[in-house]
Motif scaffolding. Structure first.
Motif, PDB file in Angstrom:
ATOM      1  N   VAL A 102       0.839  -1.201   0.000  1.00  0.00           N
ATOM      2  CA  VAL A 102       0.000   0.000   0.000  1.00  0.00           C
ATOM      3  C   VAL A 102       0.875   1.252   0.000  1.00  0.00           C
ATOM      4  O   VAL A 102       0.647   2.190  -0.772  1.00  0.00           O
ATOM      5  N   ALA A 103       1.894   1.257   0.850  1.00  0.00           N
ATOM      6  CA  ALA A 103       2.773   2.426   0.946  1.00  0.00           C
ATOM      7  C   ALA A 103       3.463   2.725  -0.379  1.00  0.00           C
ATOM      8  O   ALA A 103       3.627   3.900  -0.751  1.00  0.00           O
ATOM      9  N   LYS A 104       3.860   1.689  -1.101  1.00  0.00           N
ATOM     10  CA  LYS A 104       4.518   1.919  -2.396  1.00  0.00           C
ATOM     11  C   LYS A 104       3.575   2.610  -3.374  1.00  0.00           C
ATOM     12  O   LYS A 104       3.970   3.570  -4.058  1.00  0.00           O
ATOM     13  N   LEU A 105       2.351   2.125  -3.447  1.00  0.00           N
ATOM     14  CA  LEU A 105       1.387   2.754  -4.357  1.00  0.00           C
ATOM     15  C   LEU A 105       1.106   4.186  -3.946  1.00  0.00           C
ATOM     16  O   LEU A 105       0.974   5.076  -4.799  1.00  0.00           O
ATOM     17  N   VAL A 106       1.034   4.431  -2.639  1.00  0.00           N
ATOM     18  CA  VAL A 106       0.791   5.789  -2.151  1.00  0.00           C
ATOM     19  C   VAL A 106       1.962   6.703  -2.517  1.00  0.00           C
ATOM     20  O   VAL A 106       1.775   7.836  -2.989  1.00  0.00           O
ATOM     21  N   LYS A 107       3.180   6.227  -2.296  1.00  0.00           N
ATOM     22  CA  LYS A 107       4.360   7.036  -2.618  1.00  0.00           C
ATOM     23  C   LYS A 107       4.488   7.264  -4.121  1.00  0.00           C
ATOM     24  O   LYS A 107       4.933   8.332  -4.566  1.00  0.00           O
ATOM     25  N   ASP A 108       4.104   6.272  -4.921  1.00  0.00           N
ATOM     26  CA  ASP A 108       4.158   6.444  -6.379  1.00  0.00           C
ATOM     27  C   ASP A 108       3.215   7.542  -6.852  1.00  0.00           C
ATOM     28  O   ASP A 108       3.463   8.190  -7.879  1.00  0.00           O
ATOM     29  N   ALA A 109       2.141   7.759  -6.098  1.00  0.00           N
ATOM     30  CA  ALA A 109       1.110   8.695  -6.545  1.00  0.00           C
ATOM     31  C   ALA A 109       1.090  10.007  -5.772  1.00  0.00           C
ATOM     32  O   ALA A 109       0.305  10.904  -6.115  1.00  0.00           O
ATOM     33  N   SER A 110       1.932  10.137  -4.723  1.00  0.00           N
ATOM     34  CA  SER A 110       1.837  11.328  -3.879  1.00  0.00           C
ATOM     35  C   SER A 110       3.110  11.498  -3.072  1.00  0.00           C
ATOM     36  O   SER A 110       4.033  10.667  -3.127  1.00  0.00           O
ATOM     37  N   ASP A 111       3.146  12.574  -2.282  1.00  0.00           N
ATOM     38  CA  ASP A 111       4.245  12.783  -1.344  1.00  0.00           C
ATOM     39  C   ASP A 111       3.749  12.667   0.104  1.00  0.00           C
ATOM     40  O   ASP A 111       4.323  13.263   1.019  1.00  0.00           O
ATOM     41  N   ILE A 112       2.685  11.907   0.310  1.00  0.00           N
ATOM     42  CA  ILE A 112       2.118  11.725   1.643  1.00  0.00           C
ATOM     43  C   ILE A 112       3.146  11.073   2.561  1.00  0.00           C
ATOM     44  O   ILE A 112       3.820  10.112   2.183  1.00  0.00           O
ATOM     45  N   ARG A 113       3.285  11.612   3.775  1.00  0.00           N
ATOM     46  CA  ARG A 113       4.232  11.076   4.751  1.00  0.00           C
ATOM     47  C   ARG A 113       3.754   9.705   5.224  1.00  0.00           C
ATOM     48  O   ARG A 113       2.572   9.501   5.539  1.00  0.00           O
ATOM     49  N   THR A 114       4.696   8.759   5.331  1.00  0.00           N
ATOM     50  CA  THR A 114       4.363   7.388   5.709  1.00  0.00           C
ATOM     51  C   THR A 114       5.108   6.993   6.981  1.00  0.00           C
ATOM     52  O   THR A 114       6.313   7.209   7.108  1.00  0.00           O
ATOM     53  N   VAL A 115       4.347   6.418   7.896  1.00  0.00           N
ATOM     54  CA  VAL A 115       4.897   5.909   9.152  1.00  0.00           C
ATOM     55  C   VAL A 115       4.514   4.443   9.268  1.00  0.00           C
ATOM     56  O   VAL A 115       3.357   4.083   9.001  1.00  0.00           O
ATOM     57  N   HIS A 116       5.460   3.610   9.649  1.00  0.00           N
ATOM     58  CA  HIS A 116       5.160   2.195   9.865  1.00  0.00           C
ATOM     59  C   HIS A 116       5.400   1.853  11.328  1.00  0.00           C
ATOM     60  O   HIS A 116       6.474   2.113  11.865  1.00  0.00           O
ATOM     61  N   TYR A 117       4.383   1.292  11.956  1.00  0.00           N
ATOM     62  CA  TYR A 117       4.416   0.954  13.382  1.00  0.00           C
ATOM     63  C   TYR A 117       4.715  -0.539  13.511  1.00  0.00           C
ATOM     64  O   TYR A 117       3.938  -1.361  13.046  1.00  0.00           O
ATOM     65  N   VAL A 118       5.798  -0.857  14.116  1.00  0.00           N
ATOM     66  CA  VAL A 118       6.392  -2.185  14.311  1.00  0.00           C
ATOM     67  C   VAL A 118       7.488  -2.383  13.262  1.00  0.00           C
ATOM     68  O   VAL A 118       7.218  -2.568  12.067  1.00  0.00           O
ATOM     69  N   ALA A 119       8.709  -2.292  13.719  1.00  0.00           N
ATOM     70  CA  ALA A 119       9.848  -2.490  12.828  1.00  0.00           C
ATOM     71  C   ALA A 119       9.891  -3.928  12.346  1.00  0.00           C
ATOM     72  O   ALA A 119       9.614  -4.852  13.118  1.00  0.00           O
ATOM     73  N   PRO A 120      10.213  -4.162  11.092  1.00  0.00           N
ATOM     74  CA  PRO A 120      10.361  -5.545  10.627  1.00  0.00           C
ATOM     75  C   PRO A 120      11.537  -6.207  11.352  1.00  0.00           C
ATOM     76  O   PRO A 120      12.523  -5.550  11.691  1.00  0.00           O
ATOM     77  N   SER A 121      11.415  -7.483  11.581  1.00  0.00           N
ATOM     78  CA  SER A 121      12.441  -8.198  12.352  1.00  0.00           C
ATOM     79  C   SER A 121      13.636  -8.538  11.473  1.00  0.00           C
ATOM     80  O   SER A 121      13.975  -9.705  11.262  1.00  0.00           O
ATOM     81  N   VAL A 122      14.298  -7.479  10.975  1.00  0.00           N
ATOM     82  CA  VAL A 122      15.453  -7.693  10.088  1.00  0.00           C
ATOM     83  C   VAL A 122      16.631  -8.300  10.836  1.00  0.00           C
ATOM     84  O   VAL A 122      17.550  -8.832  10.222  1.00  0.00           O
ATOM     85  N   TRP A 123      16.594  -8.225  12.173  1.00  0.00           N
ATOM     86  CA  TRP A 123      17.612  -8.870  12.985  1.00  0.00           C
ATOM     87  C   TRP A 123      17.384 -10.378  13.055  1.00  0.00           C
ATOM     88  O   TRP A 123      18.236 -11.121  13.528  1.00  0.00           O
ATOM     89  N   ALA A 124      16.232 -10.848  12.560  1.00  0.00           N
ATOM     90  CA  ALA A 124      15.899 -12.270  12.606  1.00  0.00           C
ATOM     91  C   ALA A 124      16.072 -12.941  11.247  1.00  0.00           C
ATOM     92  O   ALA A 124      16.640 -14.031  11.158  1.00  0.00           O
ATOM     93  N   TRP A 125      15.582 -12.288  10.191  1.00  0.00           N
ATOM     94  CA  TRP A 125      15.730 -12.854   8.852  1.00  0.00           C
ATOM     95  C   TRP A 125      15.405 -11.782   7.815  1.00  0.00           C
ATOM     96  O   TRP A 125      14.835 -10.755   8.130  1.00  0.00           O
TER      97      TRP A 125
END
Length: 386
Positions: A102-125
Motif C-alpha cells: 500500500v505504501a509503495k502505491l501511495v508514494k508512487d502517486a503522492s508525497d504523503i508522509r508514511t509511518v510504519h508501526y512495528v519495525a520488521p524483524s530484520v535482525w531475525a531474517w
C-alpha cells in the motif's frame, strides 16, 4: 482543519496497537480525524473500517497464495483511499506484506508522509527488508529497544516507543478470586493453552496442542486447562476442544461483557502456573503476568523450509530475545509434536523459577514503568511531522 490520519492494521495485535496510538493522538491533537482499516478496538476509537480487517489476517507464504488476487484488490483499494483522502500522515501497522505494498502505491502517486508501526524483524531474517522498506516509509515506530539502529542504518527515522503490553492492567486478587469461582476452579493448578489468534494458527495447532495436553494431563490430572480465545476463532476453538481433555474450558468473549472478559483473561494469565502458547507477542503477555511458558508452532512445509534457511537467530520467542537468554523452550516446525511439547511442559513445571528473571528483565527493557506506549508513539508521530 485538524490533523488527518489514515491508519491501517491487518491483525488483532495491530488493532490493539492502532487503538492505543489513536487514543494517544486524540490526547495530544484532539481535533484529529481518522480513516483507514482496523478491527473492533480501532473502531471503538472512532475508525470506520473500509472493509473487515480479518481479510488481512493471513500468515505464511503458502497461506497467502490462495488469497493473492483478493489481497491485491484490497491493496489497490486502500492505496486509492489514502490518495483520495490526502492525509497529513499514513500510519501502517505491522502486516508488512500488505502495508508496504500500500505504501509503495501511495508514494508512487503522492508525497504523503508514511509511518510504519512495528519495525520488521530484520535482525531475525531477510535483513534486506529494511533497505527496501526505506524506499516507501519515512518513519518507523519500534516496539523493541534494539531495533532503531537497524532502521536508521537503512535511511529511515526511527523511535523506540515501547511495547503495549507494559500498559495493560494487572489482575487484582479480587479478579483472580472471581475468575476461579466463576469457572469452579477451586484451588486447582491452571495451565493456559493459547493456540493463536488467527484461524490458520488454530487449524494448524489445535490437534497437536490437544494431544500434548492429554499426555500432560495423564501425568498431572489436577491441572485445569483454560483457553482464552479471540472472538473470531472461538467457535473453532470450541470445536477443537471436543478432542482435548474433557475438563478443558474456553474463555469466549461472546459469553461475557467486554470488561468482564478482560478481567477474566487477566486473572487467567495471572493465576496460571504454566502456559502452552503459539509463537507471537503472547509471550510478552505471559511475561507481564509472570507465567512460565512453552512456545510451539507448526508451519506449512514450504514456509518452514524457507524460514529455517533464512533465519539469523536461534529463537523466535521475544522473551528469549529481549532478555538475551534462551530459557523459554520452543517446539517449532518438526519439533512441534505432542511428545516433545508434553516433555517441555513437564520440564517447565518442575523448574518454573528458571524463567522469572528473564521475564522481569524483558518487561523492564520493553518499557515498563514509563509513559504508555500508545502515547509515546503518538508523540513520536507528531514530533516528526513536517
Amino acid at each position: 482543519m485538524g490533523l488527518r490520519v489514515f491508519v491501517l492494521a491487518g491483525e488483532p495485535s495491530g488493532d490493539r496497537l492502532g487503538a492505543a496510538l489513536m487514543r494517544g493522538l486524540k490526547t495530544l491533537a484532539p481535533d484529529v480525524f481518522f480513516e483507514g482499516v482496523g478491527g473492533s478496538l480501532m473502531q471503538a476509537e472512532g475508525l470506520r473500517s473500509q472493509f473487515p480487517m480479518e481479510e488481512l489476517s493471513v500468515m505464511g507464504i503458502a497461506e497467502v497464495l490462495p488469497k493473492y488476487f483478493d489481497l491485491k484488490r484490497r491493496i489497490q483499494e486502500t492505496a486509492d483511499a489514502v490518495v483520495a483522502m490526502q492525509p497529513d500522515v499514513m500510519i501502517t501497522i505491522d502486516s508488512p506484506d500488505f502495508s508496504l505494498r500500500v505504501a509503495k502505491l501511495v508514494k508512487d502517486a503522492s508525497d504523503i508522509r508514511t509511518v510504519h508501526y512495528v519495525a520488521p524483524s530484520v535482525w531475525a531474517w531477510r535483513p534486506g527488508r529494511a533497505t527496501k522498506m526505506a524506499k516507501v516509509i519515512d518513519h518507523v515506530l519500534a516496539l523493541l529497544p534494539f531495533e532503531p539502529p537497524y532502521m536508521e542504518a537503512a535511511g529511515m527515522e526511527c523511535d523506540f516507543v515501547g511495547h503495549p503490553v507494559v500498559a495493560e492492567p494487572k489482575a487484582s486478587e479480587a479478579e483472580i478470586g472471581t475468575f476461579r469461582a466463576a469457572f469452579d476452579l477451586g484451588d486447582a493448578p491452571v495451565l493456559l493453552a493459547l493456540p493463536g489468534s488467527r484461524r490458520s494458527e488454530v487449524e494448524r495447532l489445535a490437534d497437536v496442542f490437544g494431544a500434548a495436553l492429554a499426555q500432560f494431563k495423564a501425568k498431572h490430572p489436577d491441572h485445569r486447562i483454560v483457553v482464552p480465545s479471540a472472538s473470531h476463532v472461538a467457535p473453532m476453538v470450541r470445536e477443537a476442544l471436543a478432542n482435548w481433555p474433557a475438563d478443558s474450558l474456553v474463555l469466549d468473549p461472546a459469553d461475557h461483557a467486554p470488561a468482564e472478559f478482560a478481567a477474566h483473561k487477566r486473572a487467567a494469565f495471572a493465576t496460571a502456573d504454566l502456559a502452552l502458547a503459539a509463537s507471537g507477542t503472547v509471550s510478552l503477555e505471559l511475561a507481564a503476568a509472570g507465567t512460565p511458558m512453552v512456545i510451539a508452532y507448526r508451519f506449512n512445509w514450504l514456509t518452514w523450509q524457507i524460514m529455517k534457511r533464512m533465519a539469523l537467530i536461534d529463537t523466535v520467542t521475544l522473551v528469549n530475545l529481549v532478555s538475551e537468554t534462551r530459557v523459554v523452550p520452543e517446539c517449532l516446525g518438526p519439533d512441534c509434536t505432542a511428545e516433545t511439547i508434553a516433555a517441555r511442559l513437564d520440564q517447565v513445571l518442575m523448574s518454573p523459577e528458571t524463567q522469572q528473571d528473564a521475564m522481569r528483565l524483558t518487561m523492564e527493557r520493553v518499557g515498563e514503568g514509563g509513559d504508555a506506549p500508545g502515547l509515546r508513539a503518538a508523540r513520536a508521530v507528531l514530533a516528526r511531522l513536517p
